[in-house]
Write an enzyme that holds these catalytic residues in place. Structure first.
Site, PDB file in Angstrom:
ATOM      1  N   PHE A 100     -86.977 -15.976 -91.723  1.00  0.00           N
ATOM      2  CA  PHE A 100     -87.829 -16.079 -90.695  1.00  0.00           C
ATOM      3  C   PHE A 100     -86.931 -16.094 -89.215  1.00  0.00           C
ATOM      4  O   PHE A 100     -87.441 -16.784 -88.061  1.00  0.00           O
ATOM      5  CB  PHE A 100     -88.613 -17.444 -90.764  1.00  0.00           C
ATOM      6  N   LYS A 141     -82.956 -15.278 -86.998  1.00  0.00           N
ATOM      7  CA  LYS A 141     -81.665 -15.134 -87.081  1.00  0.00           C
ATOM      8  C   LYS A 141     -81.064 -16.612 -87.293  1.00  0.00           C
ATOM      9  O   LYS A 141     -81.457 -17.776 -87.093  1.00  0.00           O
ATOM     10  CB  LYS A 141     -80.990 -14.813 -85.679  1.00  0.00           C
ATOM     11  N   VAL A 142     -79.872 -16.518 -88.009  1.00  0.00           N
ATOM     12  CA  VAL A 142     -79.057 -17.781 -87.991  1.00  0.00           C
ATOM     13  C   VAL A 142     -77.739 -17.550 -87.179  1.00  0.00           C
ATOM     14  O   VAL A 142     -76.886 -16.610 -87.045  1.00  0.00           O
ATOM     15  CB  VAL A 142     -78.533 -17.738 -89.556  1.00  0.00           C
ATOM     16  N   ASP A 147     -86.369 -17.747-104.887  1.00  0.00           N
ATOM     17  CA  ASP A 147     -85.951 -16.428-104.500  1.00  0.00           C
ATOM     18  C   ASP A 147     -84.280 -16.691-104.660  1.00  0.00           C
ATOM     19  O   ASP A 147     -83.645 -16.555-103.824  1.00  0.00           O
ATOM     20  CB  ASP A 147     -86.103 -16.398-102.836  1.00  0.00           C
TER      21      ASP A 147
END
Ligand SMILES: *[C@@H]1O[C@H](CO)[C@@H](O)[C@H](O)[C@H]1NC(C)=O
Length: 892
Positions: free
Chosen positions: A590, A592-593, A703
Site C-alpha cells: 500500500f 513506499k517504505v 501472504d
C-alpha cells in the site's frame, strides 16, 4: 571418547537400580478432600499419583501418594511404564488420568505455607500408548494462569521452582485439539525462600547432576526438597568420593544432600579443564547456573585447589580457593546468562598441579509468568457461587485467564489483576436464594440471573454493588419487596433493572402489580441507558471479535481511527523522522517504505500509505489492527503510527538485514550459512505458530514468502506484512473473499478450487519458503515466456531419487549435516502436501525444525570438540527434563 559415547554412558547409568530407601516417616493418613482441593501432608508435600485408585506409602521414598479419585473429571488408564527411560516412580507411572472432556482441567493444590512462598512443582507424563492409538497427544500445561509448557513427548518430566501469589495453586492441562491431555504424577514441595527465588518468573529445571555420583537418582529423603539428582560420570573423569562429613555452613539453605557433595569428578590432569556444554532451549532464555564445589581430597603440604571458570572462552569466575571439606556454591546469576550455546570450562589456576574438581551442578531457565491471577475476592466469590449453584460448564482454573479459557458467562477487565465485570447465569437451572457471595463481586457491571428457579427476596446488597449497570432477574420465583435503593437507581437511570415474570414479587414503589418491568420514563434517562447499553454491547462484541491472547486496548473502536498503546505521531513528525522521505527502502502493498530515525536515534522503517490507494487503505488497516493486538519476537513490531486525516503511516522497528529474499538471491555475497537458514526457519515457524495457535481466534497471514520475512542484525527472522491477513473464526467456514490473496507460487493447489484461505494454506506457503531456504532457489524460476518452472516441479524428482546433494543449495559446498537436511526436506514436503488436511500444524513443523537445528548444532559441536584441546567435555543433551519456555509475551 566422543559425545555419542558419553551420552550412551549417561543413559546406561540411568539403569543402575535405585536401592530401596527404608527410612520410614510417620505420616498421618491424608485423603484428598472431595472438593477437588489437594491438601499438603505434615511436611508440606503434596504427592498425587494421578489415576491411582487408592492412597499408599511409596516404597522408594516412604512418602504418601494420594489418588485423585475425587477429581470429578477424567478417566483412569493403566500402562506398562518404560523402565529404560527412568527406573524410579515405578508405582506412580503405572497409571495415568486422561481428560477427554473439557478444554481445561485443573488440579488445585492448597499451599500449606501459603502464597508468596517458594515451591518446587513437578509433573510427570508417560503416555505409554494407553489409548492404543500410537499418537502422542500434544497439550499445554499451565501453572496458574500462565503457560508452563507444551507437552509433546511420550515421556517427560517438568519441574519448576515458583512463588505463587495466592494460597491455592492450579496446575491445569489444556486441550489444544491435538490429542487428549493426560498426567501421571503431580508433586509440590516447599523450598527455602532464600534460594532460587526469582521475582519475574519461575525457574524451570533443565539439568541437575550429582557429578561423580552412582545412585540414580538421589531425592527425598536425602534431599529434603526432593530435587532429583542424577549421576554424571565419564570414563576420562576421575571419580572421587569421601565418607567424611562436609560442612555446608555457608550454603545451608541450599540443603544439598551430603551424598551429592561427597562425590565429585576431577580432570585427569591439572592442565585439562572440566568442560560442560549446554544448549538452552532458546538462545534468549535467561539461564541460571549453580555450581557446587567441595574439597574432598586431603591435599599434601596444606595446598589448596584453586579454580577458575570460563564461559564461552571468557572469564566467568576468577580464582576461587576451596577449603577441605567445606562446600561452596558458585551462582553468578546476576545478570543471568543467555546464548545459543553455553560452554563452561573449569580450570585450575595457572601453574597448579592439582586438577579442577566439580561436585554438582544445576541449570535452570527463567520461565516468564507475565499474567497475574484474577482478583482474589472475585475468585473466592465466584468459586463460592460455583459450589453453591453446582455450576458445571467449563468452570475450572482461573475465572478470567487465559482469556481464551475464561469461564462461560463471565466477562473480565483487562487489568493487570483482572476483575470480573459481568456474570451471566441466565437459564442455568440455579435454585435457592440469591447468593450473598455475589456482593463480593465489586467490579461487576452486569448481572444476569434470568430464567432460573431462584426464590426468596432480592437482597439489599445488590443495590450496593457500586458499578452495577444492568441487573436482570426476569423469570424466577423471587418474593418480597424490591429494595428501595434498587428502584431509586433504576429511576435515576444508573441501573437497567428487569424483574418481569416473578409472580411473588411486590413492587412497593410503583404499586402497579402487573407492571413488573421497571423502566425510567423520562426521555433523557432512556437516552442515557441506550447509550450505556449500546456501549456495553459494542464492548462485548469487540471483545469477542478481537480476543487475542495478549490482551488488547479497551474501549470502543471508531471506523478510521486507530487506538493503541503504540505511540501516535503527527504527519510533521513523520516528515522529520524520515528526513523528508529521503531514503526509500522498500515498496509494500500500500505504499513506499522509508528509512527513518526517531528522536532517540532508534532506527525505524516507515510505511506510508499512498493516498491514491483504496485497496491500500484496507490493507493498511488490516496490518495496523493485527500489529496493534499481537506481539511476538518473531513478528515485526509496530512502534508507532500516524493517523492524520489525509496521511497515514505505520512505524516499525528497523530490520537491518532486510528481507530473506535478498539474502537467498544469487547476487548476495553474504550468503546465508546452513545453520543460519535453519535458525531462520525456526524463527519464522515460531512467529507463525503464534499467529495460528497463540492468537484466539487464529490469524491467517495469507501472504507468506521470503520477501515478507525480515532479518535483524543477528539474522533473527521476523514475519512482516500483514496487509492480507485475516482474523478467522474457525467455526465460520464460509468467509467470502473479494480478492485472491497471496502470491503466485506460494498458493496451494486448493486455491484453484476457490477454497477460503486457512491455516493449511499458510502451511503450504511456509513449505515453499523452506524449500527456498534449502535450495537457495526462488519459488518460480525461469526467464521470459512460458519457461517458468515451479520449485516443486524440479525439487520433487531429486528428492524421490534420494539425491540430497542436488537438492541443497550448491553454494553451501556441502557444509551441512545430511541428517538435518533430510529432516528439513521431509518437513517441507509434508507442508506442501497437495491435500490440505494432510499438512501438519505449524506447531509440529516447529518441533521438527527445532530438531533439525539441534542435529546440525550437535554435529558441529562434535567436530569442534575433536580438535579442541579440552579432553573432558560433554554435551548436556536434553534427555531428561524438557523445558519449554515458549511463553506468549505479555500484554504491552
Ligand atoms: C445472557 O446469556 C444469554 C444466553 O446465554 C443471552 O441470551 C442474554 O442476552 C445474556 N444476557 C446479557 C445481558 O447479555
Amino acid at each position: 571418547m566422543d559425545d555419542g559415547e558419553r551420552l550412551f554412558l549417561a543413559v546406561k547409568l540411568w539403569l543402575v537400580l535405585v536401592p530401596v530407601i527404608i527410612t520410614v516417616i510417620s505420616n498421618s493418613k491424608l485423603v484428598a478432600a472431595c472438593d477437588e482441593v489437594f491438601e499438603a501432608d505434615a511436611l508440606g508435600f503434596i504427592s498425587i499419583d494421578c489415576g491411582a485408585s487408592v492412597d499408599y506409602n511409596d516404597i522408594e521414598t516412604s512418602l504418601l501418594y494420594v489418588s485423585d479419585t475425587c477429581t470429578d473429571t477424567g478417566e483412569i488408564h493403566e500402562i506398562s511404564p518404560d523402565n529404560t527411560w527412568i527406573n524410579y516412580y515405578q508405582q506412580q507411572r503405572k497409571n495415568l488420568r486422561s481428560f477427554p472432556q473439557g478444554t481445561r482441567n485443573c488440579y488445585t493444590l492448597k499451599l500449606k505455607q501459603g502464597g508468596n512462598n517458594e515451591y518446587l512443582i513437578r509433573a510427570i507424563f508417560e503416555y505409554g500408548n494407553y489409548d492404543s492409538k500410537n499418537q502422542i497427544p500434544v497439550f499445554d500445561l499451565y501453572i496458574g494462569v500462565n503457560r508452563w509448557a507444551t507437552i509433546n513427548e511420550a515421556k517427560s518430566i517438568y519441574e519448576i521452582i515458583h512463588v505463587p501469589s495466592l494460597e491455592y495453586l492450579d496446575v491445569c492441562l489444556v486441550n489444544i485439539k491435538q490429542g487428549v491431555p493426560y498426567i501421571s504424577v503431580l508433586e509440590l514441595r516447599p523450598v527455602d525462600n532464600s534460594i532460587y527465588r526469582k521475582e519475574n518468573g519461575a525457574l524451570s529445571t533443565i539439568r541437575r547432576y550429582d557429578v561423580g555420583g552412582n545412585k540414580d537418582p538421589i531425592r527425598y529423603p536425602n534431599d529434603s526438597y526432593d530435587r532429583l539428582w542424577s549421576p554424571l560420570n565419564f570414563s576420562d573423569w576421575d571419580v572421587k568420593s569421601t565418607k567424611s562429613t562436609i560442612s555446608t555452613q555457608s550454603i545451608d539453605e541450599y540443603k544439598i544432600p551430603a551424598e551429592v557433595l561427597q562425590t565429585a569428578a576431577i580432570s585427569e590432569n591439572a592442565i585439562y579443564s572440566l568442560s560442560l556444554y549446554f544448549s538452552p532451549p532458546d538462545p534468549v532464555s535467561q539461564c541460571y547456573v549453580y555450581f557446587y564445589f567441595a574439597e574432598i581430597e586431603k591435599l599434601e603440604n596444606g595446598k589448596q585447589r584453586e579454580l577458575i571458570i570460563d564461559l564461552n572462552g571468557e572469564r566467568y569466575l576468577s580464582e576461587s580457593k576451596l577449603d577441605y571439606l567445606k562446600a561452596k556454591v558458585i551462582a553468578q546469576n546476576d545478570p543471568p546468562i543467555n546464548g545459543s550455546r553455553l560452554h563452561f570450562s573449569i580450570y585450575s589456576v595457572n601453574g597448579s598441579d592439582i586438577p579442577p574438581i566439580l561436585n554438582a551442578v544445576e541449570v535452570y531457565v527463567l520461565l516468564e509468568l507475565p499474567f497475574s491471577p484474577t482478583n482474589l475476592d472475585d475468585v473466592n466469590a465466584i468459586k463460592d457461587i460455583k459450589r453453591r449453584y453446582k455450576v458445571t460448564r467449563n468452570w475450572q482454573g482461573d475465572p478470567c485467564l487465559p482469556s481464551s479459557l475464561s469461564w462461560d458467562g463471565l466477562q473480565c477487565s483487562n487489568d493487570t489483576i483482572p476483575r470480573i465485570t459481568s456474570l451471566n447465569l441466565s437459564s442455568s437451572k440455579l435454585t435457592g436464594e440469591i447468593a450473598t457471595s455475589l456482593s463480593n463481586l465489586q467490579a461487576i457491571t452486569l448481572l444476569d440471573l434470568s430464567y432460573n428457579s431462584l426464590k426468596g427476596p432480592i437482597p439489599q446488597f445488590v443495590a450496593l454493588l457500586p458499578n452495577l449497570k444492568i441487573l436482570d432477574l426476569t423469570g424466577n420465583n423471587l418474593t418480597g419487596s424490591v429494595p428501595d435503593a434498587l428502584i431509586q437507581k433504576s429511576k435515576d437511570g444508573t441501573l437497567l433493572l428487569r424483574l418481569e415474570e416473578n409472580p411473588g414479587l411486590c413492587l412497593s414503589v410503583s404499586r402497579h402489580k402487573q407492571k413488573k418491568y421497571i423502566i425510567p420514563i423520562t426521555a433523557s434517562t432512556i437516552g442515557v441507558l441506550l447509550i450505556l447499553f449500546s456501549f456495553i454491547v459494542l464492548a462485548l462484541y469487540i471483545r469477542k471479535r478481537k480476543r487475542v491472547d495478549v490482551g488488547m486496548a479497551t474501549g470502543s473502536k471508531k471506523e478510521g481511527s486507530l487506538k493503541s498503546k503504540n505511540q501516535p505521531y503527527t504527519y510533521s513528525e513523520i516528515v522529520s523522522i524520515t528526513d523528508n522521505f529521503k531514503t526509500v527502502i522498500g515498496e509494500g502493498g500500500f505504499g513506499k517504505v522509508y528509512y527513518g530515525t526517531l528522536k532517540d536515534k532508534t532506527e525505524v522503517a516507515v510505511k506510508v500509505l499512498s493516498p491514491s490507494s483504496r485497496q491500500g487503505y484496507k490493507e493498511f488497516r488490516a496490518e495496523a489492527e493485527i500489529l496493534i493486538f499481537v506481539y511476538h519476537k518473531n513478528l515485526v513490531s509496530l512502534t508507532g503510527y500516524c493517523d492524520d486525516e489525509a496521511n497515514k503511516a505505520l512505524i516499525y522497528e528497523y530490520m537491518v538485514k532486510g528481507n530473506l529474499r535478498q539474502h537467498l538471491s544469487g547476487t548476495d555475497p553474504n550468503m546465508l550459512s546452513w545453520i543460519n537458514r535453519l535458525q531462520i526457519a525456526v524463527d519464522a515457524a515460531h512467529g507463525l505458530d503464534y499467529l495460528h495457535n497463540g492468537c484466539k481466534p487464529p490469524i491467517i497471514h495469507r501472504d507468506l514468502k521470503p520477501s515478507n520475512i525480515l532479518l535483524t542484525e543477528n539474522l533473527e527472522a521476523k514475519i512482516a506484512d500483514f496487509g492480507l491477513s485475516r482474523v478467522v473464526n474457525e467455526e465460520i467456514h464460509s468467509q467470502s473473499t473479494t480478492r485472491p490473496a497471496g502470491t503466485h507460487g506460494y498458493l496451494g493447489p486448493e486455491f484453484n478450487a476457490g477454497v477460503v484461505p486457512n491455516k493449511k494454506s499458510d502451511i503450504y506457503s511456509f513449505g515453499i519458503i523452506l524449500f527456498e531456504l534449502i535450495t537457495g532457489q526462488p519459488a518460480i524460476k525461469g526467464g521470459s515466456g512460458s519457461s517458468y518452472i515451479h520449485i516443486l516441479q524440479w525439487v520433487t524428482p531429486e528428492i524421490e531419487r534420494g539425491d540430497i546433494q542436488n537438492v541443497v543449495d550448491p553454494r553451501l559446498q556441502g557444509k551441512f549435516n545430511t541428517n538435518a537436511a533430510w529432516k528439513i526436506v521431509d518437513t517441507a514436503m509434508s507442508c506442501v502436501c497437495p491435500t490440505a488436511v494432510d499438512r501438519p500444524d505449524i506447531n509440529n513443523v516447529l518441533i521438527e525444525l527445532k530438531e533439525c537445528l539441534a542435529i546440525e548444532v550437535s554435529s558441529r559441536r562434535n567436530s569442534k570438540t575433536e580438535s579442541s584441546n579440552t579432553t573432558t567435555s560433554f554435551l548436556l543433551k536434553q534427555t531428561f527434563l524438557n523445558p519449554s519456555i515458549e511463553m506468549v509475551p505479555g500484554a504491552r
